[in-house]
Design an enzyme around this catalytic site. Structure first.
Site, PDB file in Angstrom:
ATOM      1  N   ALA A   1       0.834  -1.201   0.000  1.00 45.89           N
ATOM      2  CA  ALA A   1       0.000   0.000   0.000  1.00 45.89           C
ATOM      3  C   ALA A   1       0.870   1.253   0.000  1.00 45.89           C
ATOM      4  CB  ALA A   1      -0.926  -0.002   1.219  1.00 45.89           C
ATOM      5  N   HIS A   2       2.200   1.056  -0.083  1.00 51.70           N
ATOM      6  CA  HIS A   2       3.141   2.175  -0.029  1.00 51.70           C
ATOM      7  C   HIS A   2       4.120   2.036  -1.187  1.00 51.70           C
ATOM      8  CE1 HIS A   2       2.570   1.516   4.597  1.00 51.70           C
ATOM      9  NE2 HIS A   2       1.495   2.071   4.042  1.00 51.70           N
ATOM     10  N   GLN A   3       4.138   3.014  -2.069  1.00 52.26           N
ATOM     11  CA  GLN A   3       5.058   3.004  -3.204  1.00 52.26           C
ATOM     12  C   GLN A   3       5.909   4.263  -3.138  1.00 52.26           C
ATOM     13  OE1 GLN A   3       1.402   2.977  -4.246  1.00 52.26           O
ATOM     14  NE2 GLN A   3       1.449   0.933  -3.362  1.00 52.26           N
TER      15      GLN A   3
END
Length: 661
Positions: A583-585
């Site tokens: 959910a984190h890029q």
């Protein structure tokens, strides 16, 4: 993630009769017997169309393969097309597909499509036999008829002029828009996704993922080994995330200062955090639902440190839990209801469903310096528009910002590289009492004991839970889902040292393989999660490996837990398939002390171009190790304040705020 909606393109050709029949048969085979077959099939077909064209093409080739009688012979021992096999032989064929390397991505894709659809769809009256079986209540019935925080403007017919254009309305774009508008600039915000309020009012997984997430929630790495969740609506990720508002660990802030050659960086970032936390009303969680209490209770019994998470929301106790679909109650302080509202009040215009293609950059006659002239964009209905502006802030998210910059003529070797994903997997812990992971504050507790991973709780509604649990057959999967109401989901989130990359063309393919060291840290986190779960009273735990690793309470002796963790590490070393999520890029246009070390400088300015700034997670020099929203906003605050100060120092006259009349 602001400007990340699916590309505007001509409608895909409809499926052939054979392809549609095969797709329906696949959905029926994966789904439980009590699924709404018509609704499931329709949702799967709609999701398939929403895929990027090249990904859809690959799955259509597999549908064609399964329509061949020889495929039935090879996969199930019977020379028949897939649709003519009985259910038992269809299951055999699918499990055989899962063991064939080149076909594994297709198996994973069809399984996720079908299981999510089966467990998230309901009839028009809101009824679902599956929800009744699981004890899932479905949407709440008390959604207020609230107005949007500000009106979304209709896109201009052809062109519009401004002092600054913001590409994306998420964490970074929202902050930049507000500060620039409040400084007197005429600001235009372009967001590729839709407004979230109508979807949030539905409070249903199917609608939310289809409308508010990148690629309808189906984004993934090119081999489908990592499922990727990214917001693609007004407010971006801040609209659909779980409200966790963590600062960068101090030692990492110091490390970033060293990498950037800016000794004052950590102190400047701390000041920006203070400002952002004040605007968002960030406060520590004061209570925990049963899902999060597993971490608090289990860690306490082990003598481990666990702590409450600071959040930018005031949820309504145990009744909440739906804000991953967009908060319908106004309790989450996303950028849509804070910074974008501030920008609007100061004269900014916000356009939704308008995707930026490129930044227009020119080299004036007699000058060697490149300067920004504005952006070219396209509306959802295919109209090309331009925004003329001498300042462009790109905040389209780490998966889209690199492509926009590359299409604009930026040639940094760092664009699209250094992709960090915080690869995450989960431990499903079963209890003999209700957990109801879909109710209550979504994420309120964590344990970061030094595993190389952070342990947090993940909210889980039926669709997301169903697509995450391994599938080894219809009956076995349905039996596992029967205990959904009594399952806690603990995630192990890894600060990855390894890197991937995102393509710079329209396909924006994501290439990512978890490294051996990161896989070991992930395994250690899962091992710690198992100890926490059993200390909190779990009766069994199970991993998300294709062949799940399971442990019962009777087996959870010190020796049994040690053996469980050794097996986790062995599987990590062997690269045994396990469901991974992100959910984190971060990091794909990273800050660097020089053009040789990054695409942008320490204040977000793209090297070699005057008036072009980046304010999203693509700017991160390394993975943050914690949920990145607050750091994105603090970096955007710091960069925009510096931009305003430079403008004030060099300008002899300010620009008046834009009127909406």
């Amino acid at each position: 993630m602001g400007n990340e909606s699916r590309p505007v393109r001509e409608r895909e050709s409809p499926l052939t009769r054979s392809q549609q029949a095969t797709l329906d048969a696949l959905a029926d085979t994966f789904a439980p017997v009590d699924a709404d077959a018509v609704g499931t099939r329709a949702l799967v077909a709609a999701a398939l169309e929403r895929l990027a064209p090249h990904r859809r093409k690959k799955l259509l080739l597999v549908l064609n393969l399964l329509a061949n009688p020889l495929a039935g012979l090879a996969l199930a021992g019977r020379p028949r097309p897939f649709v003519q096999l009985d259910h038992a032989h269809r299951e055999r064929a699918l499990l055989r597909m899962a063991r064939i390397g080149p076909l594994r991505p297709a198996f994973d894709s069809f399984a996720r499509l079908s299981l999510f659809a089966a467990y998230s769809v309901a009839d028009p009256a809101g009824h679902s036999a599956i929800w009744e079986r699981l004890g899932y209540p479905g949407p709440r019935g008390d959604v207020p008829a609230g107005a949007a925080p500000f009106p979304i403007a209709a896109p201009p017919l052809t062109a519009i002029a401004a002092d600054a254009v913001i590409v994306g309305s998420g964490a970074g774009g929202g902050v930049a828009a507000a500060l620039l508008a409040q400084a007197g600039l005429r600001v235009v915000v372009l967001e590729a996704g839709p407004a979230f309020e109508p979807v949030a009012a539905c409070q249903r997984e199917a609608e939310s993922f289809a409308e508010l997430y990148l690629e309808a929630g189906l984004a993934s790495s090119d081999d489908v080994s990592v499922s990727i969740l990214a917001g693609a609506c007004v407010g971006g990720g801040t609209t659909v995330n779980w409200s966790t508002s963590l600062r960068l660990p101090p030692q990492l802030a110091t490390r970033w200062a060293e990498l950037l050659g800016r000794p004052s960086f950590a102190a400047e970032l701390a000041d920006a955090y203070d400002a952002v936390e004040t605007r968002l009303g960030v406060t520590l969680a004061t209570s925990h639902n049963r899902n999060n209490a597993v971490i608090i209770d289990g860690a306490a019994k082990l003598g481990w440190d666990a702590r409450a998470i600071p959040r930018n929301a005031e949820c309504q106790g145990d009744a909440c839990g739906y804000c991953g679909f967009g908060c319908a109650y106004g309790n989450k302080r996303s950028t849509a209801v804070t910074y974008l509202r501030d920008a609007y009040d100061a004269g900014a215009l916000v356009f939704a469903r308008t995707r930026v293609e490129r930044v227009r950059i020119e080299v004036p006659a007699g000058s060697a310096e490149r300067i920004v002239r504005g952006v070219d964009a396209i509306t959802e209905d295919g109209r090309a528009i331009t925004v003329d502006a001498p300042l462009v802030v790109v905040a389209a998210g780490a998966l889209r910002t690199p492509g926009i910059l590359a299409r604009s003529g930026i040639a940094s070797p760092h664009l699209g590289r250094h992709l960090h994903l915080h690869p995450t997997s989960a431990l499903s812990a079963q209890f003999d009492e209700p957990i109801e992971p879909w109710h209550g504050v979504m994420q309120s507790a964590l344990c970061d004991r030094g595993f190389g991973a952070v342990i947090e709780a993940a909210p889980a509604h039926p669709g997301l839970m169903a697509q995450a649990l391994p599938w080894s057959g219809r009956a076995a999967h349905a039996e596992a889902m029967n205990s959904a109401r009594c399952r806690s989901t603990l995630i192990s989130l890894t600060r990855d040292r390894g890197e991937g990359r995102v393509g710079l063309d329209e396909r924006a393919d994501i290439s990512y393989r978890i490294t051996g060291g990161d896989a070991q840290n992930l395994a250690a986190g899962l091992g710690g999660a198992a100890r926490i779960a059993f200390a909190a009273g779990a009766i069994a735990v199970s991993t998300l490996h294709a062949d799940p690793l399971q442990l019962s309470a009777a087996e959870a002796t010190p020796a049994g837990l040690d053996a469980f963790e050794r097996e986790l590490r062995r599987r990590a070393q062997a690269r045994t398939p396990i469901a991974l999520f992100s959910a984190h890029q971060m990091g794909t246009a990273r800050m660097g002390a020089s053009p040789g070390e990054g695409a942008i400088d320490a204040e977000g300015r793209v090297y070699g171009v005057e008036g072009l700034v980046v304010t999203d997670a693509s700017a991160f020099p390394t993975a943050s190790g914690v949920n990145p929203m607050l750091t994105i906003m603090a970096l955007a605050h710091r960069a925009t304040r510096a931009l305003i100060a430079r403008r004030a120092a060099t300008s002899t006259s300010g620009s008046p705020a834009r009127s909406r009349s």
